[in-house]
Design a protein around this motif. Structure first.
Motif, mmCIF file in Angstrom:
data_model
loop_
_atom_site.group_PDB
_atom_site.id
_atom_site.type_symbol
_atom_site.label_atom_id
_atom_site.label_comp_id
_atom_site.label_asym_id
_atom_site.label_seq_id
_atom_site.Cartn_x
_atom_site.Cartn_y
_atom_site.Cartn_z
ATOM 1 N N GLY A 1 33.859 -58.953 -51.645
ATOM 2 C CA GLY A 1 33.739 -58.866 -50.299
ATOM 3 C C GLY A 1 34.807 -59.048 -49.223
ATOM 4 O O GLY A 1 34.795 -58.783 -47.964
ATOM 5 N N SER A 2 35.890 -60.052 -49.568
ATOM 6 C CA SER A 2 36.987 -60.530 -48.673
ATOM 7 C C SER A 2 38.174 -59.286 -48.768
ATOM 8 O O SER A 2 39.089 -59.436 -48.136
ATOM 9 C CB SER A 2 37.386 -61.792 -49.315
ATOM 10 O OG SER A 2 37.959 -61.830 -50.646
ATOM 11 N N ASP A 3 37.881 -58.148 -49.701
ATOM 12 C CA ASP A 3 39.036 -57.170 -49.932
ATOM 13 C C ASP A 3 38.848 -56.314 -48.824
ATOM 14 O O ASP A 3 37.646 -55.835 -48.589
ATOM 15 C CB ASP A 3 39.042 -56.800 -51.282
ATOM 16 C CG ASP A 3 39.504 -57.632 -52.364
ATOM 17 O OD1 ASP A 3 39.980 -58.963 -51.864
ATOM 18 O OD2 ASP A 3 39.280 -57.421 -53.594
ATOM 19 N N PHE A 4 39.951 -55.754 -48.445
ATOM 20 C CA PHE A 4 39.906 -54.546 -47.874
ATOM 21 C C PHE A 4 39.942 -53.158 -48.498
ATOM 22 O O PHE A 4 40.682 -52.772 -48.977
ATOM 23 C CB PHE A 4 41.049 -54.402 -46.511
ATOM 24 C CG PHE A 4 41.037 -53.334 -45.392
ATOM 25 C CD1 PHE A 4 40.086 -53.484 -44.491
ATOM 26 C CD2 PHE A 4 41.840 -52.214 -45.844
ATOM 27 C CE1 PHE A 4 39.935 -52.405 -43.503
ATOM 28 C CE2 PHE A 4 41.722 -51.145 -44.784
ATOM 29 C CZ PHE A 4 40.887 -51.381 -43.469
ATOM 30 N N ASP A 5 38.860 -52.607 -48.588
ATOM 31 C CA ASP A 5 38.758 -51.333 -49.323
ATOM 32 C C ASP A 5 38.034 -50.433 -48.971
ATOM 33 O O ASP A 5 36.581 -50.188 -49.057
ATOM 34 C CB ASP A 5 38.383 -51.782 -50.610
ATOM 35 C CG ASP A 5 38.006 -50.655 -51.853
ATOM 36 O OD1 ASP A 5 38.744 -49.655 -51.502
ATOM 37 O OD2 ASP A 5 37.339 -50.826 -52.802
ATOM 38 N N PRO A 6 38.577 -49.349 -48.024
ATOM 39 C CA PRO A 6 37.906 -48.329 -47.351
ATOM 40 C C PRO A 6 36.975 -47.252 -48.409
ATOM 41 O O PRO A 6 35.682 -46.899 -48.084
ATOM 42 C CB PRO A 6 38.774 -47.579 -46.715
ATOM 43 C CG PRO A 6 39.855 -48.403 -46.538
ATOM 44 C CD PRO A 6 39.829 -49.270 -47.576
ATOM 45 N N ASP A 7 37.491 -47.462 -49.692
ATOM 46 C CA ASP A 7 36.728 -46.324 -50.597
ATOM 47 C C ASP A 7 35.459 -46.890 -51.011
ATOM 48 O O ASP A 7 34.683 -46.161 -51.667
ATOM 49 C CB ASP A 7 37.848 -46.296 -51.910
ATOM 50 C CG ASP A 7 38.889 -45.518 -51.832
ATOM 51 O OD1 ASP A 7 38.604 -44.354 -51.237
ATOM 52 O OD2 ASP A 7 40.007 -45.888 -52.104
ATOM 53 N N ARG A 8 35.292 -48.338 -50.898
ATOM 54 C CA ARG A 8 33.905 -48.564 -51.097
ATOM 55 C C ARG A 8 32.766 -47.783 -50.367
ATOM 56 O O ARG A 8 31.508 -47.512 -50.896
ATOM 57 C CB ARG A 8 33.569 -49.995 -50.872
ATOM 58 C CG ARG A 8 33.596 -50.317 -49.394
ATOM 59 C CD ARG A 8 33.215 -51.754 -49.308
ATOM 60 N NE ARG A 8 34.317 -52.627 -49.584
ATOM 61 C CZ ARG A 8 34.440 -53.706 -50.320
ATOM 62 N NH1 ARG A 8 33.290 -53.915 -51.022
ATOM 63 N NH2 ARG A 8 35.372 -54.303 -50.411
ATOM 64 N N TRP A 9 33.040 -47.277 -49.418
ATOM 65 C CA TRP A 9 31.962 -46.365 -48.401
ATOM 66 C C TRP A 9 32.085 -45.059 -48.709
ATOM 67 O O TRP A 9 31.381 -44.287 -48.210
ATOM 68 C CB TRP A 9 32.524 -46.541 -46.973
ATOM 69 C CG TRP A 9 32.558 -47.788 -46.401
ATOM 70 C CD1 TRP A 9 33.577 -48.793 -46.382
ATOM 71 C CD2 TRP A 9 31.588 -48.698 -45.836
ATOM 72 N NE1 TRP A 9 33.439 -50.058 -45.853
ATOM 73 C CE2 TRP A 9 31.996 -49.972 -45.685
ATOM 74 C CE3 TRP A 9 30.147 -48.177 -45.840
ATOM 75 C CZ2 TRP A 9 31.156 -50.789 -45.144
ATOM 76 C CZ3 TRP A 9 29.223 -49.367 -45.303
ATOM 77 C CH2 TRP A 9 29.822 -50.670 -44.902
ATOM 78 N N LEU A 10 33.009 -44.506 -49.650
ATOM 79 C CA LEU A 10 33.053 -43.109 -50.324
ATOM 80 C C LEU A 10 32.487 -42.883 -51.614
ATOM 81 O O LEU A 10 32.318 -41.876 -52.048
ATOM 82 C CB LEU A 10 34.412 -42.756 -50.301
ATOM 83 C CG LEU A 10 35.354 -42.718 -48.920
ATOM 84 C CD1 LEU A 10 36.689 -42.362 -49.130
ATOM 85 C CD2 LEU A 10 34.473 -41.896 -47.895
ATOM 86 N N VAL A 11 31.946 -43.933 -52.166
ATOM 87 C CA VAL A 11 31.461 -43.844 -53.488
ATOM 88 C C VAL A 11 29.809 -43.455 -53.212
ATOM 89 O O VAL A 11 29.194 -44.109 -52.629
ATOM 90 C CB VAL A 11 31.739 -45.151 -54.451
ATOM 91 C CG1 VAL A 11 30.878 -44.931 -55.656
ATOM 92 C CG2 VAL A 11 33.014 -45.479 -54.516
#
Length: 483
Positions: free
Chosen positions: A394-404
């Protein structure tokens, strides 16, 4: 009435805990924890305490015990139960009433229900198509302003420039005025608003209504500005009524928020008073500025820190927009999945509302604790959205989480823990407009400029005012090369 597990329970139900049984930071006699909290960093203090005391604890504000909560399921039930079981803090309604600004944001109960239907319609998605050409003009002005800064090789104060842009959009949306604060000093009405907003912010966050006992110099300045603002809006209402009488088609196809409200007011039985017209127009003018501006500023901050994401966003925009141009229609703005994912991730980690404060309408049971009527309840929205059990890593910045796709996710992704615009019946009615503004500005920026930070990332701080805004955020823009 009580609430537990999504069900209403009898108010006489005995529970195992009261607020006095919950963990609470050590405070002082009489003042409790007041000496430990500063409003401009309240969110940071409460988040730090939550790491120590858990999902539900108490903070003592003098004689008042406030509940602080970040349990996802309980928060969702609370937001859905509004306005019957929870309301905005009484101080918001009291402040808004005293300032004649009790519009849909501050109204409660039946007043809110009646106003919400009309206001939501006035800010609906269909209105955005009508407003889009004016928004294009404003994005073009911001682009020219930034080109000028790039040519002068001057750092850009993002919050200042973005505030001017959102002021212009809000003035156009609210009352159909082209304020053009990006290129001029703007109309007189904006100077009145500049005097009202700081006092409104201070009063809303006061422990008691001090202004009913004594008035500070800024309160007296605000009183005069508010009278002038009422006159300005009154003149606009009269001019708009005359314009709509001369052009009846505007009744069926309003071009701005004020026209939409007056069209609804003309309907028999709408029950919308002239005072409520001012209250809602004034509220929109005040509330529509810093929320969107700060969201965009935080997004640009992350673009400077993640050049690989900047390149992905640029490639996506380049595939849609001709060289040197800006977004050309709302449908085009809706075809930016990576930009949307990037913005979601920014709003998850840097929400402009990292905490939301409610108040219980009745005594109720929350997670096995009896909570009295009138208790302030602070929702830690950011903590909820950054916990690993709600969003993996949760603390990581990862835009790809919203594209899975949902069926392919291998880590938690609880959308209900992501509430940048609130949730339930009182979700923000202006969210579609805000998202369109964000997409248009970020697309214009990525497509036309190269970008670098003017300060180190760790020098950019957070400060709570009306929203959570970045401190010391400036960037260096250069006209794009190699396009």
């Amino acid at each position: 009435m009580s609430m537990q597990g999504g069900e209403r329970l009898d108010s006489g139900l005995l529970t195992e805990k009261t607020l006095r049984d919950l963990p609470c930071p050590r405070g002082l006699p009489l003042i409790g924890n007041l000496h430990q909290v500063r409003f401009d960093r309240l969110h940071l203090q409460l988040e730090a305490w939550a790491e120590r005391y858990g999902d539900m604890f108490v903070v003592r504000y003098g004689p008042i015990r406030g509940l602080v909560i970040s349990d996802r399921e309980a928060v969702q039930r609370m937001l859905i139960d509004r306005p019957d079981s929870f309301r905005r803090p009484s101080m918001i309604e009291l402040t808004a009433s005293d300032m004649r600004l009790k519009g849909v944001f501050a109204a409660e109960g039946e007043d809110w229900r009646r106003q919400r239907r009309i206001v939501a319609g006035a800010l609906g998605r269909t209105r955005l198509k009508t407003l889009f050409p004016q928004m294009q003009v404003m994005v073009g002005r911001l682009k020219r302003r930034w080109e000028s800064a790039a040519d002068r090789q001057e750092p850009v104060d993002l919050c200042r420039d973005l505030m001017r842009f959102t002021v212009d959009v809000t003035m156009q949306v609210a009352v159909g005025i082209d304020a053009n604060t990006l290129e001029t000093e703007g109309p007189v009405i904006q100077r009145h608003l500049d005097k009202v907003f700081p006092v409104l912010n201070r009063r809303v966050n006061s422990i008691f209504p001090y202004w009913r006992i004594f008035r500070l110099p800024s309160d007296r300045v605000m009183d005069r500005a508010l009278v002038a603002l009422e006159q300005e809006v009154g003149d606009m209402v009269q001019a708009t009524r005359e314009r709509m009488a001369a052009d009846p088609d505007r009744m069926q196809a309003p071009t701005n928020f004020l026209e939409s409200i007056l069209a609804a007011l003309a309907e028999e039985g709408s029950g919308f008073s002239d005072e409520e017209v001012f209250a809602n127009a004034g509220t929109l003018l005040l509330a529509g500025e810093d929320t969107t501006a700060n969201s965009i500023a935080w997004a640009v901050h992350y673009l400077t820190g993640y050049p690989e994401h900047f390149r992905r966003a640029r490639d996506e925009v380049d595939a849609l927009v001709a060289p040197g141009r800006i977004i050309e229609d709302p449908e085009q703005a809706g075809r930016l999945p990576f930009v949307d994912a990037f913005c979601n991730e920014v709003m998850r980690l840097k929400p402009v509302a990292p905490l939301q404060i409610l108040e219980t309408v009745t005594e109720m049971n929350i997670l096995g604790c009896r909570v009295p009527k009138g208790t302030p309840v602070t929702i830690l929205a950011r903590r909820m959205a950054t916990r690993n059990e709600n969003f993996g890593d949760g603390s990581d910045f990862d835009p790809d989480r919203w594209l899975v796709p949902p069926g392919e996710r291998h880590r938690p992704h609880e959308r209900q823990a992501f509430i940048p615009f609130g949730a339930g019946p009182r979700i923000c009615p202006g969210r579609s407009l805000a998202l369109l503004e964000i997409r248009m500005i970020l697309a214009m920026l990525c497509h036309n400029f190269d970008l670098e930070a003017a300060v180190a990332p760790d020098e950019v701080g957070e400060r709570m005012a009306f929203t959570m805004c970045p401190v010391n955020l400036s960037v260096i823009l250069k006209r794009r090369t190699g396009a």
